[in-house]
Motif scaffolding. Structure first.
Motif, mmCIF file in Angstrom:
data_model
loop_
_atom_site.group_PDB
_atom_site.id
_atom_site.type_symbol
_atom_site.label_atom_id
_atom_site.label_comp_id
_atom_site.label_asym_id
_atom_site.label_seq_id
_atom_site.Cartn_x
_atom_site.Cartn_y
_atom_site.Cartn_z
ATOM 1 N N UNK A 88 0.880 -1.165 0.000
ATOM 2 C CA UNK A 88 0.000 0.000 0.000
ATOM 3 C C UNK A 88 0.923 1.222 0.000
ATOM 4 N N UNK A 89 0.932 1.960 -1.089
ATOM 5 C CA UNK A 89 1.886 3.053 -1.273
ATOM 6 C C UNK A 89 1.115 4.381 -1.290
ATOM 7 N N UNK A 90 1.525 5.303 -0.403
ATOM 8 C CA UNK A 90 0.838 6.595 -0.296
ATOM 9 C C UNK A 90 1.830 7.739 -0.460
ATOM 10 N N UNK A 91 1.407 8.728 -1.231
ATOM 11 C CA UNK A 91 2.141 9.980 -1.363
ATOM 12 C C UNK A 91 1.245 11.087 -0.836
ATOM 13 N N UNK A 92 1.715 11.803 0.191
ATOM 14 C CA UNK A 92 0.886 12.808 0.877
ATOM 15 C C UNK A 92 -0.436 12.207 1.330
ATOM 16 N N UNK A 93 -0.389 10.949 1.757
ATOM 17 C CA UNK A 93 -1.537 10.184 2.243
ATOM 18 C C UNK A 93 -2.595 9.935 1.165
ATOM 19 N N UNK A 94 -2.188 10.053 -0.097
ATOM 20 C CA UNK A 94 -3.041 9.696 -1.223
ATOM 21 C C UNK A 94 -2.483 8.418 -1.850
ATOM 22 N N UNK A 95 -3.329 7.396 -1.992
ATOM 23 C CA UNK A 95 -2.855 6.121 -2.517
ATOM 24 C C UNK A 95 -2.503 6.251 -3.988
ATOM 25 N N UNK A 96 -1.339 5.721 -4.357
ATOM 26 C CA UNK A 96 -0.908 5.763 -5.747
ATOM 27 C C UNK A 96 -0.463 4.373 -6.187
ATOM 28 N N UNK A 97 -0.433 4.175 -7.491
ATOM 29 C CA UNK A 97 -0.067 2.876 -8.064
ATOM 30 C C UNK A 97 1.452 2.799 -8.208
ATOM 31 N N UNK A 98 2.109 2.469 -7.109
ATOM 32 C CA UNK A 98 3.563 2.414 -7.087
ATOM 33 C C UNK A 98 3.987 1.425 -6.014
#
Length: 381
Positions: A88-98
């Motif tokens: 489960x990958x989050x950038x600025x607490x937004x889930x992204x496909x990474x």
């Protein structure tokens, strides 16, 4: 009163005022600590109510928003009975496909497993304290550019089963004492709830495809019927059968048949929504519960699945396998006395029609007044 006495009295007065001020500040600190503790207890109570791992992670992310926003947050989880990691990958607490390279999980898994007796389950360890424990070059420049600040190991009966990376906070600044208190409490509880959730997943999924079992599917059907009656939320059911599945086993062997099953299961999981339920009923038959939909939605999803299956690129001895499916479905109407078994029969009738009329097609059964009469009279289809 002499001069010395006046000075002494003034000093005593100041000391009293300072003591009162210190006491006031201490009381305010205690109030703040109580508020933070009550807040953590409330969040923990909610966290332990979830049985699905995805729901636990979603809830935790929603609560972190109230405290701070890390630039990057990654959950790397090793489910039982699985070869690959779940991330489960989050950038600025937004889930992204990474995803992160899985090697970082296994490096730290071994490290914390070796320190199992001294590792506090779910407690954050500053990455700056860890990096010196590994040979130079263990962590690539790409990883270091993520500015990892904390590493949180989750331990189960068999050792480390999850590693969580948390970067520096957005905008900079170190984690406060209250923030660290919250991190330690929430992730130590997550260590227990997530492992329970992973083992629960095993109990309701079958090993070959990872899809839900028949028993769990029926439970979800009963919930859908209840939601329909209480909240008027319509759901639908699809039954899928692989056309000429016996041909794959007879011509290429059962291992090829298993590859077809796994490929279909993977395709189904990619197309349906997270709240939908995909199950394997046994053999080459699959079922899907589509939540909050209407008859046109059922048709659209069924056709999307059917066309996606035709495009599956699966090879055996350099020969591309031709995979098609027949689909039957029906909407779950608000009819008195309707049961999962009755809905299953209706969808199965639609599937039978598809198979009898050329296969590789979709048929959706429409319930009506006649169905209501049959249910109330207790008649068979």
């Amino acid at each position: 009163m002499d001069f010395v006495s006046e000075i002494q009295q003034s000093a005593d007065g100041r000391n009293v005022r300072l003591s009162e001020a210190a006491l006031w500040f201490r009381i305010e600190d205690l109030k703040n600590e109580a508020r933070e503790l009550n807040r953590a207890i409330a969040d923990i109570s909610q966290l332990v109510s979830y049985t699905r791992v995805d729901s636990m992670v979603d809830f935790l992310i929603s609560k972190l928003h109230d405290y701070f926003v890390p630039e990057t947050l990654v959950f790397m989880v090793k489910p039982p009975r699985k070869k690959s990691l779940r991330q489960y990958y989050y950038s600025d607490l937004q889930k992204i496909d990474k995803t992160l390279d899985s090697k970082y999980f296994y490096v730290l898994e071994e490290y914390f497993d070796n320190l199992a007796n001294s590792t506090v389950n779910g407690y954050a360890v500053p990455f700056g304290n860890l990096i010196h424990e590994f040979p130079e070059g263990t962590f690539s420049e790409d990883f270091l550019n993520l500015k990892p600040a904390l590493v949180i190991p989750l331990l189960g009966i068999g050792g480390v089963y999850a590693i969580i990376y948390m970067s520096e906070k957005k905008g900079g600044g170190s984690f406060s004492a209250n923030e660290m208190f919250y991190i330690h409490r929430m992730f130590s509880v997550l260590a227990v709830t997530m492992q329970n959730g992973l083992h629960y997943e095993i109990s309701i999924t079958e090993p070959k495809t990872g899809l839900f079992t028949y028993d769990y599917f029926i439970t979800r059907m009963e919930e859908a019927i209840s939601n329909m009656r209480r909240y008027n939320r319509l759901s639908g059911m699809l039954i899928i059968d692989i056309d000429f599945f016996k041909h794959f086993n007879d011509t290429y062997g059962h291992l090829c048949g298993d590859k077809v099953l796994v490929a279909l299961a993977s395709t189904l999981k990619k197309i349906v929504r997270e709240n939908d339920c995909v199950a394997r009923f046994g053999g080459e038959e699959f079922s899907i519960l589509l939540t909050e939909c209407d008859e046109s939605n059922i048709w659209t999803v069924a056709e999307r699945i059917r066309l996606a299956v035709k495009d599956i690129a699966l090879y055996e001895n350099d020969e591309k396998l031709s995979i098609t499916i027949s689909v039957g479905g029906c909407l779950i109407h608000d009819i008195k006395g309707v049961t999962p078994n009755y809905i299953f029969k209706k969808a199965d009738n639609a599937l039978y029609y598809s198979k009898q009329h050329g296969r590789n097609r979709t048929t959706i059964y429409s319930m009506g007044f006649l169905d209501a009469a049959k249910i109330q009279n207790g008649e068979d289809l």
